[in-house]
Design a protein around this motif. Sequence first.
Motif, PDB file in Angstrom:
ATOM      1  N   LEU A  10       0.724  -1.176   0.062  1.00  0.00           N
ATOM      2  CA  LEU A  10      -0.036   0.020   0.031  1.00  0.00           C
ATOM      3  C   LEU A  10       0.865   1.248  -0.030  1.00  0.00           C
ATOM      4  O   LEU A  10       0.327   2.253  -0.417  1.00  0.00           O
ATOM      5  CB  LEU A  10      -0.849   0.146   1.372  1.00  0.00           C
ATOM      6  N   LEU A  11       2.196   1.297   0.606  1.00  0.00           N
ATOM      7  CA  LEU A  11       3.013   2.314   0.612  1.00  0.00           C
ATOM      8  C   LEU A  11       3.354   2.933  -0.730  1.00  0.00           C
ATOM      9  O   LEU A  11       3.357   3.973  -0.894  1.00  0.00           O
ATOM     10  CB  LEU A  11       4.047   1.745   1.289  1.00  0.00           C
ATOM     11  N   ASP A  12       3.360   1.980  -1.788  1.00  0.00           N
ATOM     12  CA  ASP A  12       3.586   2.175  -2.996  1.00  0.00           C
ATOM     13  C   ASP A  12       2.641   3.388  -3.872  1.00  0.00           C
ATOM     14  O   ASP A  12       2.746   4.008  -4.585  1.00  0.00           O
ATOM     15  CB  ASP A  12       3.789   0.895  -4.016  1.00  0.00           C
ATOM     16  N   LEU A  13       1.345   3.258  -3.427  1.00  0.00           N
ATOM     17  CA  LEU A  13       0.261   4.047  -3.830  1.00  0.00           C
ATOM     18  C   LEU A  13       0.479   5.732  -3.515  1.00  0.00           C
ATOM     19  O   LEU A  13      -0.278   6.425  -3.980  1.00  0.00           O
ATOM     20  CB  LEU A  13      -1.035   3.428  -3.487  1.00  0.00           C
ATOM     21  N   ASN A  14       1.481   5.804  -2.591  1.00  0.00           N
ATOM     22  CA  ASN A  14       1.626   7.187  -2.043  1.00  0.00           C
ATOM     23  C   ASN A  14       0.314   7.977  -1.814  1.00  0.00           C
ATOM     24  O   ASN A  14       0.129   9.057  -2.389  1.00  0.00           O
ATOM     25  CB  ASN A  14       2.510   8.090  -2.985  1.00  0.00           C
ATOM     26  N   ILE A  15      -0.391   7.385  -0.891  1.00  0.00           N
ATOM     27  CA  ILE A  15      -1.801   8.168  -0.741  1.00  0.00           C
ATOM     28  C   ILE A  15      -1.475   9.271   0.595  1.00  0.00           C
ATOM     29  O   ILE A  15      -1.060   8.961   1.423  1.00  0.00           O
ATOM     30  CB  ILE A  15      -2.792   7.160  -0.326  1.00  0.00           C
TER      31      ILE A  15
END
Lengths: 149, 187
Positions: B29-34
């Motif tokens: 989820l970190l890769d989505l840079n939310i």
Amino acid sequence: MKETSVTIISTNINKHILDNYKDYHVVEQKFKIDELLNYKKVIFFNVLHYYDDEKIKEIFKTLEDNNIKYINFTNNIEEALYTSYLIIYDDKKILAEGVTDEVLKCEKLIKKVGLNLPFITELSLLLKDYDLVDKIYKDNASLKGALWK
Amino acid sequence: MEIRKLLNESGILGVISTYQSKLTKFKTLLDLNIPNVEKALKIVRLDESILNKKYEDLTISELWKIELITKLREKVIIVGNLSLALNNQDIEYMQKLFKKLNRDFHKQIIIIDNDVKVFFNLVKTIIVIRNHEIVYKTNDFYDDDLYKYTKMPKIIEFVKFVNQDKKRINKTTDIHELIKDIYRSVS
């Protein structure tokens, strides 16, 4: 698993669970019943919501008539009523399993995992609390008959 | 155009149709840079431990909630398949969340599902879309024609069945109202 028709209810699963059933044919998209007759073991993975009650009964009857073992993975508790064996699965473990009618008596456990009981079971239980019926009914006709004699 | 008009009128619109998730595969989820991801996780009731979980290990309901997180900043939020991904508790929570997003943050919400139960107490209008066209529109959960396109919820099926030869109980989508009505009818 020795039972020939099983429903596994869970909303907390991913496809890794299918690694335990490598000898099964997995169905995830709309299908034609005839396509299933080539297999000895079939898994329905969150797919029967496409079909109405009569169609699901027809699918299961066809499989049973052809000695095809099947497991239905679903988060729809209504589908539990179509098979005689039920497993409640959550967080990578089996929480309850057995004859469907018996497992559905585990109301607290079912609600604890965020599910409701099948509508007709829940309605019967609530009506029982009001002394309007004295048992759990499985279909609209018998419940209506018991209430409006 | 008509969807836009209906959405402006009601704020939350129920759509009977098929829905394909728009979430593309990621490592974690970190890769989505939310932005404000911790706050977003809380809104959808996910634990922060999920941040490092691999895509392959996420459950159906976690993936559904992550997809919602990616859309929270949009003016029109389109979600689908609640009934397939979420349990009853989560669906009830999301219904409250959608009402709050609409009321307090003026978000417009389109909910695509084939289970009409998801729309109870949430939407005024349900439309049916087939091949990109609106083929049916109704404001009545008890509208028989709606069920030419999808399955009838069990509570509606029961009330219709009980009333088929004589009106005994009122139309409702709430099991507790139904119990009261049955009690009145049989006493």
